[in-house]
Design a protein around this motif. Structure first.
Motif, short mmCIF file in Angstrom:
data_model
loop_
_atom_site.label_atom_id
_atom_site.label_comp_id
_atom_site.label_asym_id
_atom_site.label_seq_id
_atom_site.Cartn_x
_atom_site.Cartn_y
_atom_site.Cartn_z
N GLU A 50 17.17 -54.45 58.33
CA GLU A 50 16.34 -53.23 59.10
C GLU A 50 16.24 -53.32 57.20
OE1 GLU A 50 19.71 -51.68 61.20
OE2 GLU A 50 20.04 -52.52 59.13
N VAL A 51 14.54 -52.58 57.29
CA VAL A 51 14.61 -51.92 56.70
C VAL A 51 14.78 -50.66 55.96
CG1 VAL A 51 12.10 -51.92 55.21
CG2 VAL A 51 12.53 -53.61 56.93
N LEU A 52 14.85 -50.61 55.17
CA LEU A 52 15.96 -48.85 54.42
C LEU A 52 14.82 -48.39 53.28
CD1 LEU A 52 19.52 -50.21 54.39
CD2 LEU A 52 17.90 -48.57 55.66
N ALA A 53 14.74 -46.90 53.03
CA ALA A 53 14.14 -46.48 52.28
C ALA A 53 15.21 -47.18 49.88
CB ALA A 53 14.47 -44.75 52.66
N LYS A 54 16.09 -46.86 50.63
CA LYS A 54 17.49 -47.19 49.33
C LYS A 54 16.54 -48.78 48.80
CE LYS A 54 21.84 -47.62 47.81
NZ LYS A 54 22.46 -49.16 47.83
N PRO A 55 16.00 -48.92 47.85
CA PRO A 55 15.73 -50.37 47.21
C PRO A 55 16.77 -51.35 47.60
CG PRO A 55 15.48 -48.61 45.63
CD PRO A 55 15.73 -47.75 46.66
N GLY A 56 16.70 -52.41 47.21
CA GLY A 56 17.79 -53.80 46.90
C GLY A 56 18.15 -54.01 48.80
N VAL A 57 18.66 -55.77 48.60
CA VAL A 57 18.68 -55.90 49.89
C VAL A 57 20.09 -55.66 49.67
CG1 VAL A 57 18.83 -57.89 50.94
CG2 VAL A 57 16.68 -57.08 49.68
N ASP A 58 20.66 -55.07 50.40
CA ASP A 58 22.16 -55.05 51.23
C ASP A 58 22.32 -56.17 52.22
OD1 ASP A 58 24.60 -53.44 50.75
OD2 ASP A 58 23.95 -52.56 51.69
N VAL A 59 23.69 -56.62 51.49
CA VAL A 59 24.39 -57.78 53.11
C VAL A 59 25.35 -57.35 53.35
CG1 VAL A 59 24.67 -60.23 53.40
CG2 VAL A 59 22.81 -59.89 51.59
#
Lengths: 338, 338
Positions: free
Chosen positions: A311-320
Motif C-alpha cells: 500500500e501507499v503510505l504518507a512516509k516517503p520511501g519504499v519499504d520492503v
C-alpha cells in the motif's frame, strides 16, 4: 535523414530505401522516408505521448545478441513506456549508429525484427537517421503514442495515501535471464533457462492492459510507471513524483515457475535481488482499495496476471517487508538484508 | 527515462535533476522530466512535424569541440530540418550516451549550450534518456515542430518543371571551417578563419525564413529542403522526391567574404568542392518564376541573403554548369571536373 560524413559500406540511402522504407509504408506521414521530417495529424481532442530511450551494445544488450531481438527489445522498451501511460502506439523514429564493419545481413535481420514489432504493435517507422560510428552499436528510439479524446494519460504523480500497489505479470525473469547468459544458475534445467533468457531478450510490454487501465479512469487507477529500472526503483519514482511512500511485501512478489526454480534454496535473498534487477517491462500502479476487484477482473479478462503488493503510505520511501513484517533495506542498485 | 545498468559517476537522475530539468521548465508537458514520457496537446487544426538526427564524436563533430557548441550544433541541425518544413519549433527530446570518464564540468557546459538554444529558438526539452557508453559520445535529438492550422508544411516532393532554384545565405563556409580545423588554408587571415570555423561549429538555421516561406503558400513556394548533406545532394533529394531534375550555375553560388578569400586562386574547382561539403544548414527551395520578386523581398526584410541558382527541368539529376554553360560532373561524395 542527414547523411554522415562517414557511412557504412552499404550507404545510408540504400539502407533506408531497402530496409527501413518498407516499415514506414503503413504511415503516410513518414513520406516514404524520402523527406527530412515526418508529419503527424492529431485526431481532434487527442494528446500525443512521446518517449525516447537509447541502448548501447555491451551496456543494454550483448553485442552478439540476435539483431532482430535487439531491434524488438528497443521497440518494446519504448512501448512499455507508452503502455504505462495508457497510450495507443502510433509511430516511432529510430536513430541508428552502426559500427563500420556492420554487414548487410546484420542490417537485414535488424530490420526484420523492427518490421515484426512495428506490425505486431501497430507502430510503424516514421523517420530517423542512419549513420556510422567508430564505437559500439548505439540506438535511440522515439516512440509516439496517442491518448484519445476523453481519456487521461496515466502519470507517475497521482498516487494517493491509502492506495494499493499492484504489478502486472512476473518480476525478475529478465534479471535472471541475463545472469544465466553471464554463467549463473548453471544447474537450472533447459526449459527454465530458455524461458528466462527469452524474457531478457524479448520483453512483453503491457500495451493492451495499460490502455485498459487508462480507460478505467482516474477515479479507479491513480499512478502508473513501467518497471524498467527495477520494481523498487520505479515504485520509488511514483512515490517521489506523488510526494508519498509505499510498503510492499516480498512474499507477494509474483514469480514465474522458471524464476521459482532458479531461486530454490535461497528464496528471500534472491527475491530481494529481483526487486532491483530491472528490464521487467511490467506496469506497477496504484489504485484505491475499492477498485481492486475490478482491476483483477480486467487483468484476468486480458489474460495477464496482476499481484497486489502492498500500500501507499504518507512516509516517503519504499519499504520492503518480509513475511514476518520486518523491513528489508535495499541499497540503491543492490540490496542488503538485515 | 530508463536508467542504464552502468552510469556515469554523477548518476543519471542527478544529471537530469541538476542540468536538464531546468531546460524543461518552460514546457509543462515535460512533467519536470520526472515521468517516463512527455505529453503534447496539439492546438486545434495544427500538425506536428517530427525529425531526428544522431551525432557521434569523431564523425559529426570533434571530440574536443566545446561541449556547449556540440549541444547547439545538434539542436540547430534539427532546427534546420524544421525550418525547411516551415514549422515552428515546439519541443525536443534528447538521448545522450556519455563516455564513462565524462566529468560534471563537461555535462554542465553541454547543458548550458542546450539551455541557450532552447531559449533562443523556443524549443524546450521535453524528455529523453541519459546513459553511459564504452564508446564515443553519441547524441540523438528528436525535434518536434508545429505547423499551424491553415498552413501547409513545405515538402521535398513539390518541385515543378520551370521552377527557379533558390538557396539562402552562403554555401561552403562550414566545409571550409572543418578543413581549417584539419590544417588546410593555413595562410588565411585570422578573421576569415574564425568566421569559417564558427559556421562549422554553430549553424544558423533559417527558422524564421522557413516559416515565412511556408506562409507564402503552396502557389508561391513549391519544394524545400535544408542543406545538410551538401547543396547538390539535397537539391538532388528534392528532384528525386519530385520526379524532376535541375540545372544550377556554379558562378551563382553565394559565397561569404571569408570563403571567397579562402578560395582565391582556384575558384572553380574549389567552388565545386563546396557543393558537396555539407553542414551548411541553409534552405534550398524551388518556386515559380513569378514568385521570385516576392521571395527576394521577403528575404531582404528578414535580413537573409537568397540567391537564384538555376531552374527545375524535366530531365532527372542535378546538372551543375560553369560560366560558359558547360556541365561540371560531380561525384556522389566528391566531385570531378571535365
Amino acid at each position: 535523414m542527414a547523411a554522415a560524413p562517414s557511412e557504412s559500406r552499404l550507404g545510408e540511402f540504400d539502407i533506408i530505401a531497402r530496409y527501413f522504407a518498407p516499415i514506414a509504408a503503413a504511415f503516410p506521414g513518414a513520406l516514404g522516408l524520402k523527406d527530412d521530417a515526418a508529419l503527424f495529424d492529431p485526431p481532434p481532442g487527442a494528446r500525443f505521448v512521446v518517449t525516447a530511450d537509447a541502448m548501447v551494445a555491451g551496456v543494454h544488450f550483448l553485442a552478439d545478441d540476435p539483431p532482430d531481438l535487439i531491434a524488438r527489445k528497443l521497440m518494446r522498451a519504448n512501448l512499455s513506456d507508452l503502455a504505462a501511460k495508457g497510450a495507443i502506439p502510433h509511430a516511432c523514429l529510430l536513430t541508428i549508429t552502426l559500427p563500420e564493419d556492420t554487414g548487410e545481413p546484420w542490417i537485414a535481420a535488424y530490420a526484420r525484427g523492427l518490421a515484426a514489432d512495428a506490425a505486431e504493435f501497430a507502430m510503424p517507422l516514421a523517420g530517423g537517421d542512419t549513420t556510422a560510428t567508430p564505437g559500439p552499436l548505439t540506438l535511440s528510439l522515439t516512440a509516439i503514442g496517442l491518448v484519445p479524446e476523453g481519456r487521461a494519460p496515466l502519470l507517475r504523480s497521482a498516487a494517493q495515501v491509502g492506495d494499493r500497489v499492484f504489478v502486472t505479470g512476473t518480476i525478475g525473469d529478465a534479471h535472471l535471464g541475463l545472469a544465466i547468459q553471464r554463467g549463473e544458475f548453471f544447474g537450472l534445467d533447459g526449459d527454465h533457462r530458455a524461458a528466462l533468457i527469452d524474457r531478457y531478450r524479448l520483453p512483453q510490454p503491457r500495451v493492451a492492459f495499460g490502455q485498459a487501465l487508462a480507460a478505467l479512469g482516474p477515479r479507479k487507477v491513480h499512478a502508473a510507471a513501467d518497471v524498467s529500472d527495477g520494481l523498487v526503483a520505479d515504485l520509488g519514482h511514483i512515490c517521489e513524483a506523488s510526494g508519498v511512500g509505499a510498503r510492499i511485501a516480498l512474499d507477494r512478489l509474483p514469480l514465474s515457475a522458471a524464476a521459482t526454480a532458479a531461486l530454490a534454496g535461497a528464496p528471500l535473498e534472491s527475491c530481494a535481488r529481483l526487486l532491483s534487477g530491472g528490464d521487467d517491462y511490467e506496469i506497477v500502479f496504484t489504485a484505491p482499495p475499492d477498485a481492486a476487484a475490478e482491476i483483477v477482473a480486467l487483468a484476468k479478462a486480458l489474460g495477464i496476471g496482476v499481484a497486489e503488493l502492498g500500500e501507499v503510505l504518507a512516509k516517503p520511501g519504499v519499504d520492503v517487508v518480509d513475511a514476518a513484517g520486518d523491513s528489508i533495506s535495499l541499497m540503491r542498485k543492490g540490496y542488503r538484508h538485515f
